[in-house]
Design a protein around this motif. Structure first.
Motif: not given
Ligand code: ADP
Ligand code: MG
Length: 227
Positions: A50, A72-77, A79-80, A107-108, A155
């Motif tokens: 994760t 770092d900016k790819d981490i939310p993607k 986590r989805r 949140v998304v 999701r």
């Protein structure tokens, strides 16, 4: 789907590696149970997937994403794509069952309509129809864990990680939770489960990966619990 190549993890302020040269390959739609004594490194392994923790060395590729190249900016993607369930549920106490699950969509930026459509479907899958308006404190442990699973899968992640999800539950509720994990797996999600529960492992007859002292000591299909 999941590829670990000689992955090691050393924590600061801990002597020795928590994981040592772990190599593991998990195919899409597999159901894998990770067992091992307390402190063996099971949670560390899941945290590497994760991206809660970074490996000290080795390669991790998940769903074609090479973690070395992950920004770092790819981490939310990321986590989805990966749903997570913990032993202690982590539900929001002041939100109802419906709101807890809906929150993962809010949140998304999902629309109200999408939320109204999707949440009841997922609550139905986890067997919680009729509990929409209840608060977590009004539910049994098994029901709370199923809310957590609904939230983790709403999701439609490719992978569901469940770290000792039955650790706080009595046998009947533990089985309710396991049956839900099996159902989600049947719909096509790869499931990684850690558990101490020997009976569950033996009855499930799935692939069992055993970790001891940070190393994989056995990896067998249709296996039983052995330590
Ligand atoms: P398990 O889930 O199998 O019980 P963990 O992966 O939680 O094991 O822990 C493996 C080892 O790493 C243990 O010795 C634990 O104390 C240590 N550990 C886990 N997290 C940290 C941390 N953040 N900092 C230092 N040591 C840690
Ligand atoms: Mg653990």
């Amino acid at each position: 789907m999941i590829l670990l190549d000689r992955v090691s993890k050393t924590y600061p302020r801990r002597s020795g590696a928590a994981l040592q040269r772990i190599s593991l390959h998990v195919e899409p739609k597999e159901f894998v149970i990770v067992v091992g004594p307390s402190g063996a490194g099971k949670s560390t392994l899941l945290k590497l997937l994760t991206r809660e923790e970074k490996p000290t060395s080795g390669k991790i590729i998940i769903g074609g994403i090479d973690y070395e190249r992950l920004k770092d900016k790819d981490i939310p993607k990321l986590r989805r794509r990966i749903g997570v369930v913990f032993q202690d549920f982590k539900l929001l106490p002041n939100k109802t069952v419906f709101e807890n699950v809906a929150f993962a969509l809010e949140v998304v930026g999902a629309s109200k309509r999408e939320i109204q459509n999707t949440v009841p479907k997922v609550l139905n899958i986890v067997g919680l129809k009729g509990k929409e308006k209840n608060y977590p404190r009004e539910l049994s442990g098994g029901e709370r864990q199923r809310v957590a699973i609904a939230r983790a899968v709403i999701r439609q992640p490719k992978i569901l990680i469940a770290d000792e999800p039955t650790g706080n539950l009595d046998p009947k509720h533990a089985w309710d939770v396991i049956r839900v994990l099996e159902k989600i797996n049947k719909y096509g999600t790869t499931v990684l489960l850690t558990t101490h529960n020997q009976e569950i492992v033996n009855k499930l007859k799935r692939r069992v990966v055993t970790i001891k002292d940070g190393q994989i000591v056995s990896d067998k299909a249709n296996a039983e619990y052995e330590l």
